[in-house]
Write an enzyme that holds these catalytic residues in place. Structure first.
Site, mmCIF file in Angstrom:
data_model
loop_
_atom_site.group_PDB
_atom_site.id
_atom_site.type_symbol
_atom_site.label_atom_id
_atom_site.label_comp_id
_atom_site.label_asym_id
_atom_site.label_seq_id
_atom_site.Cartn_x
_atom_site.Cartn_y
_atom_site.Cartn_z
ATOM 1 N N ASP A 147 -9.694 -5.586 -4.647
ATOM 2 C CA ASP A 147 -9.068 -4.497 -3.897
ATOM 3 C C ASP A 147 -9.732 -3.171 -4.252
ATOM 4 O O ASP A 147 -9.696 -2.731 -5.404
ATOM 5 C CB ASP A 147 -7.577 -4.449 -4.232
ATOM 6 C CG ASP A 147 -6.761 -3.644 -3.231
ATOM 7 O OD1 ASP A 147 -7.321 -2.708 -2.625
ATOM 8 O OD2 ASP A 147 -5.576 -3.953 -3.058
ATOM 9 N N SER A 165 0.828 -1.206 0.000
ATOM 10 C CA SER A 165 0.000 0.000 0.000
ATOM 11 C C SER A 165 0.867 1.262 0.000
ATOM 12 O O SER A 165 1.610 1.497 -0.946
ATOM 13 C CB SER A 165 -0.946 -0.054 1.207
ATOM 14 O OG SER A 165 -1.954 0.920 1.135
ATOM 15 N N HIS A 169 -7.343 -5.842 -0.451
ATOM 16 C CA HIS A 169 -6.161 -5.112 0.011
ATOM 17 C C HIS A 169 -5.410 -5.812 1.150
ATOM 18 O O HIS A 169 -4.182 -5.859 1.156
ATOM 19 C CB HIS A 169 -6.587 -3.717 0.462
ATOM 20 C CG HIS A 169 -5.512 -2.688 0.407
ATOM 21 N ND1 HIS A 169 -4.970 -2.228 -0.775
ATOM 22 C CD2 HIS A 169 -4.855 -2.021 1.396
ATOM 23 C CE1 HIS A 169 -4.043 -1.321 -0.523
ATOM 24 N NE2 HIS A 169 -3.957 -1.178 0.786
#
Length: 376
Positions: A319, A149, A352
């Site tokens: 995601d 991320s 995610h």
């Protein structure tokens, strides 16, 4: 004042002869601790023994609003940090400034507004290079890098400026973020709108505390506006994670979420609203001129990432933050990358959090990742 003894660091380098055998040492010096005890501690000094590892170093960098626990939450056979260590890597785990394990400063306290006067630009310009330099100095080797991320965003931004690449063997981007303009998380988009609509208000709150009163008010507003089910915030923000071990939720909540600078949240909001990957926009041509010498913030040009830098990108079809369309935009800027230096993995069922908490990520993501590392 506490009575402290000065410390000497003794670094032992094991040499080898041409046939691979260890060079013979004098019998009285065979144990390195003996040097500390006989020659240093006997003189009233503290001595620490360091041996440079011959294992390839790997640096792990977590995402926003969490800390290094993300790499350690699952069992040893499911957590990337432990898996890398078991496979012969020298593992280094970073904590981003502002997290509970990284609150130090030479002159400022976290209670000072100035302490929080930074966005992710400063992580690119100062923190990530300092971490790279430290690991490189301690190990004497170039390293592999794994970001998740925000950990991918700051690395890609640095690479686009040709930073850090001289200390890299390869880099892995899990849930890669460079562009956010097409992200499909309604809550994240609503939060971005709120940050920019109330820009002055949020600048008055220098530290963004996810469990604080201001964040709670923001959450209520965006949940009401989007008619979202905010009983499950992780899913609402990140997507439906297929493979996270729910029995670890309690442990996760003991450590996360973590604070960050409000400017970082505003900066990410600018990326979402405007679809750009650029430095922090100070909100006026005058202020941008003051900081950058131009009326608009400089862009991080992803096409400038060295084409021979080995990159492993893994992204998921569920995601909501690292959206498939945004990842495709990133890949389009890397179209000239050397084919044998770029591996792209797509997990249709992953969201995610699966990339760091998924119980099957060890086989589906980490095994191919380690194979990639061993090639480079």
């Amino acid at each position: 004042m506490a009575n402290t003894l000065p410390t000497l660091l003794l670094v032992i380098l094991l040499s080898q002869s041409a046939d691979g055998a260890r060079t013979k040492l004098h019998p009285n010096l065979a144990a390195s601790d003996g040097i500390c005890q006989s020659m240093v501690e006997s003189q009233g000094y503290v001595c620490e023994h360091h041996k440079k590892p011959d294992k390839p170093p790997v640096l792990l960098q977590h995402g926003v609003l969490v800390d290094s626990v993300t790499w350690l939450l699952n069992s040893p056979d499911e957590s990337l940090a432990f898996i890398l260590a078991d496979n012969g890597f020298d593992v280094w785990i970073a904590n981003t400034r502002g997290t509970i394990s990284s609150l130090g400063h030479t002159s400022l306290s976290p209670n000072d507004a100035a302490y929080w006067d930074w966005s992710w630009d400063e992580l690119v310009a100062y923190d990530l290079p300092a971490t790279f330099n430290y690991v490189h100095a301690q190990t004497g080797q170039n390293m592999h890098y794994v970001g998740h991320s925000l950990g991918t965003l700051i690395a890609l931004a640095a690479f686009s400026q040709k930073k850090l690449v001289n200390m890299l063997r390869s880099a892995a981007m899990l849930s890669p973020i460079a562009y956010l303009g097409q992200m499909s998380s309604l809550l994240a988009r609503a939060a971005a709108d709120a940050f920019l609509a109330e820009y002055t208000y949020w600048l008055g709150i220098s530290e963004f505390i996810p469990l604080g009163d201001a964040a709670a008010k923001l959450l209520k507003v965006i949940c009401d506006e989007t008619h979202s089910n905010c009983a499950d915030l992780v899913t609402a923000f990140t997507g439906k994670n297929c493979c996270v071990n729910n029995s670890k939720t309690g442990t996760f909540l003991e450590h996360e979420p973590q604070p960050t600078a409000t400017k970082t949240m505003i900066h990410l909001s600018q990326m979402i609203r405007w679809g750009t990957i650029a430095m922090y926009d100070y909100g006026s041509k005058f202020e941008n001129n003051q900081h950058y010498g131009k009326p608009t913030p400089p862009v991080y040009n992803m096409a400038s990432i060295p084409k021979d830098l080995p990159l492993f990108l893994s992204h998921g079809g569920q995601d909501l933050l690292s959206d498939v369309k945004d990842v495709k935009t990133l890949l389009a800027t890397l179209k000239g990358h050397h084919a044998n230096k770029l591996v792209v993995q797509y997990r249709k069922d992953y969201a995610h959090s699966d990339f760091v908490f998924g119980v099957n990520a060890n086989k589906l993501v980490y095994d191919p990742l380690m194979a990639f590392f061993k090639l480079h």
